[in-house]
Design a protein around this motif. Structure first.
Motif, short mmCIF file in Angstrom:
data_model
loop_
_atom_site.label_atom_id
_atom_site.label_comp_id
_atom_site.label_asym_id
_atom_site.label_seq_id
_atom_site.Cartn_x
_atom_site.Cartn_y
_atom_site.Cartn_z
N SER A 1 1.14 -1.15 0.33
CA SER A 1 -0.21 0.33 0.20
C SER A 1 1.05 1.17 0.22
CB SER A 1 -0.61 0.12 1.57
OG SER A 1 0.06 0.46 2.38
N THR A 2 0.12 2.42 -0.19
CA THR A 2 1.08 3.40 -0.49
C THR A 2 0.40 4.90 0.62
OG1 THR A 2 0.01 4.42 -2.54
CG2 THR A 2 1.75 3.14 -2.92
N ASN A 3 1.49 5.65 0.83
CA ASN A 3 0.81 6.02 1.53
C ASN A 3 0.55 8.32 0.57
OD1 ASN A 3 -0.30 5.28 4.10
ND2 ASN A 3 2.15 5.23 4.95
N ALA A 4 -0.82 8.53 1.20
CA ALA A 4 -0.16 10.41 0.42
C ALA A 4 -0.39 11.46 0.72
CB ALA A 4 -0.70 10.29 -1.24
N TYR A 5 0.01 11.17 1.91
CA TYR A 5 -0.21 11.95 2.52
C TYR A 5 1.07 12.94 3.71
CZ TYR A 5 -0.19 8.63 6.08
OH TYR A 5 0.52 7.48 7.01
N ASP A 6 0.43 13.98 4.18
CA ASP A 6 1.37 14.67 5.43
C ASP A 6 2.74 14.30 6.13
OD1 ASP A 6 0.71 16.48 3.63
OD2 ASP A 6 0.28 18.29 4.94
N PRO A 7 4.40 13.53 6.18
CA PRO A 7 4.69 12.93 7.38
C PRO A 7 4.63 13.58 8.42
CG PRO A 7 6.19 13.98 5.06
CD PRO A 7 4.78 14.38 5.34
N ASP A 8 4.32 12.84 9.58
CA ASP A 8 4.06 13.17 10.83
C ASP A 8 6.01 14.15 10.94
OD1 ASP A 8 2.43 11.93 11.74
OD2 ASP A 8 3.58 10.28 12.42
N ALA A 9 5.59 15.47 11.97
CA ALA A 9 6.20 16.28 12.26
C ALA A 9 7.82 15.74 13.06
CB ALA A 9 6.53 17.42 12.76
N LEU A 10 9.13 16.69 12.25
CA LEU A 10 10.21 15.59 13.72
C LEU A 10 10.69 17.10 14.44
CD1 LEU A 10 11.56 13.87 10.65
CD2 LEU A 10 10.15 12.47 12.23
N GLN A 11 10.03 18.08 14.88
CA GLN A 11 10.68 18.92 15.45
C GLN A 11 9.62 19.80 15.81
OE1 GLN A 11 12.10 19.18 11.94
NE2 GLN A 11 10.53 19.75 11.20
N ASP A 12 9.53 20.69 16.59
CA ASP A 12 8.19 21.72 17.27
C ASP A 12 7.83 22.30 15.64
OD1 ASP A 12 8.83 21.30 19.38
OD2 ASP A 12 9.61 23.26 19.88
N PHE A 13 8.36 22.61 15.16
CA PHE A 13 8.15 23.48 13.71
C PHE A 13 9.29 24.17 12.46
CE2 PHE A 13 8.77 26.87 17.13
CZ PHE A 13 9.72 28.04 16.57
N CYS A 14 9.18 23.64 11.44
CA CYS A 14 10.14 24.03 10.35
C CYS A 14 9.33 25.10 9.49
CB CYS A 14 9.56 22.82 9.40
SG CYS A 14 10.94 22.64 8.17
N LYS A 66 0.82 30.69 2.34
CA LYS A 66 0.08 31.92 2.57
C LYS A 66 0.68 31.87 4.27
CE LYS A 66 -2.69 33.08 -0.89
NZ LYS A 66 -3.77 33.07 -0.85
N ILE A 67 1.02 30.68 4.85
CA ILE A 67 1.76 30.76 6.22
C ILE A 67 2.57 29.74 6.58
CG2 ILE A 67 0.33 29.74 8.69
CD1 ILE A 67 -2.40 30.51 7.30
N PRO A 68 3.58 30.21 6.26
CA PRO A 68 4.45 29.35 5.92
C PRO A 68 5.04 28.47 7.56
CG PRO A 68 5.30 31.57 5.98
CD PRO A 68 4.24 32.24 5.83
N GLY A 69 4.53 29.03 8.81
CA GLY A 69 4.56 28.11 9.86
C GLY A 69 4.01 26.97 9.72
N LEU A 70 2.32 26.44 8.76
CA LEU A 70 2.31 25.17 8.74
C LEU A 70 2.93 24.45 8.45
CD1 LEU A 70 -1.27 26.02 6.98
CD2 LEU A 70 -1.05 25.98 9.71
N ASN A 71 4.12 24.80 6.81
CA ASN A 71 5.51 23.53 6.80
C ASN A 71 5.40 21.89 7.71
OD1 ASN A 71 6.82 22.45 4.67
ND2 ASN A 71 8.37 22.88 5.56
N THR A 72 4.99 21.23 7.24
CA THR A 72 5.25 20.07 7.91
C THR A 72 4.49 19.61 9.24
OG1 THR A 72 6.68 20.57 9.69
CG2 THR A 72 7.27 19.89 8.20
N LEU A 73 2.91 21.08 9.80
CA LEU A 73 2.05 20.86 10.79
C LEU A 73 0.77 19.54 9.88
CD1 LEU A 73 2.53 23.34 12.42
CD2 LEU A 73 4.08 21.73 12.85
N SER A 74 0.78 19.38 8.83
CA SER A 74 -0.07 18.15 8.54
C SER A 74 -1.77 18.82 8.42
CB SER A 74 -0.46 16.88 8.67
OG SER A 74 0.83 16.80 8.63
N VAL A 75 -2.17 20.21 8.52
CA VAL A 75 -2.67 21.07 8.46
C VAL A 75 -3.01 22.53 7.91
CG1 VAL A 75 -2.17 22.65 10.71
CG2 VAL A 75 -4.72 21.50 9.58
N SER A 76 -4.61 22.66 6.77
CA SER A 76 -4.74 23.99 6.38
C SER A 76 -6.14 24.49 6.46
CB SER A 76 -4.38 23.73 4.63
OG SER A 76 -4.88 23.05 4.28
N LEU A 77 -6.83 25.29 6.40
CA LEU A 77 -7.91 25.86 6.23
C LEU A 77 -8.14 26.63 4.41
CD1 LEU A 77 -8.80 27.56 9.91
CD2 LEU A 77 -9.16 25.11 8.93
N ALA A 78 -8.97 26.99 4.19
CA ALA A 78 -10.03 27.75 3.17
C ALA A 78 -12.09 28.11 4.20
CB ALA A 78 -9.94 26.61 2.08
#
Length: 201
Positions: A1-14, A66-78
């Motif tokens: 099987s393959t996974n096509a979602y964001d990987p887990d973060a390895l630090q507080d933020f990136c 639009k929000i660089p702090g979302l990088n690696t956090l696996s969440v967004s809005l619209a």
């Protein structure tokens, strides 16, 4: 099987460094000394968008672009705003499940399964509906007043594939015989649809 979602973060933020030339799955991290509170902030969905599209809807994304702090956090809005009769045409998000919460108005919403079964419902202010990842879905304002939703995604950049645009406005174009055979129509009809979907210059 393959996974096509964001990987887990390895630090507080990136925080995304979008100016960096390196290409990878996501964005490289900004130097900690260059990070500010603004990297985690966006005011763009606080007000309705100007609705000027032919479909009568406008999408304002609040994702990692639009929000660089979302990088690696696996969440967004619209935020999606709809004119009376406005439609967010059939589309998919290849990297995310979507949950919509109605802020204003009333919408007909639905998604289609891989077995071609439609699940649809009319939703009102304060109600929620879920679109599973990768499935074709839509929202339509059947009311006589403006409507809007807040959409949440389990990806920093869910991606959007518009069904009509993908088929009729691809660059380079899909072979015409693929479209005529798929939709059982003549070349004149295919050309007419392509002209309507062509980007305005």
């Amino acid at each position: 099987s393959t996974n096509a979602y964001d990987p887990d973060a390895l630090q507080d933020f990136c925080v995304a460094d979008k100016s960096h030339g390196t290409k990878l799955n996501g964005f490289p991290c900004k130097e900690t000394s260059n990070i500010t509170s603004s990297d985690f902030f966006f005011a763009g969905i606080s007000k309705p968008a100007v609705i000027n599209s032919t479909s009568g809807s406008a999408v304002t994304g609040a994702n990692v672009e639009k929000i660089p702090g979302l990088n690696t956090l696996s969440v967004s809005l619209a935020r999606i705003d709809y004119a009376p009769g406005g439609l967010n045409p059939p589309h998919t998000h290849p990297r995310a499940t979507e949950v919509v919460y109605v802020l204003e108005g009333e919408l007909e919403v639905g998604f289609i399964t891989t077995a071609n079964k439609l699940f649809s419902k009319t939703i009102k202010i304060g109600e929620v509906f879920v679109f599973p990842r990768g499935l074709v879905h839509f929202q339509k304002n059947n009311g006589k007043s403006l409507a809007s939703v807040l959409a949440a995604f389990n990806s920093q950049l869910p991606g959007t594939v518009s069904v009509a645009a993908a088929l009729f406005a691809a660059e380079p174009a899909l072979p015409e015989d693929v479209l005529t055979k798929t939709f059982q129509v003549g070349t004149k009809m295919v050309d007419k649809i392509k002209q309507r979907l062509a980007p305005k210059k």
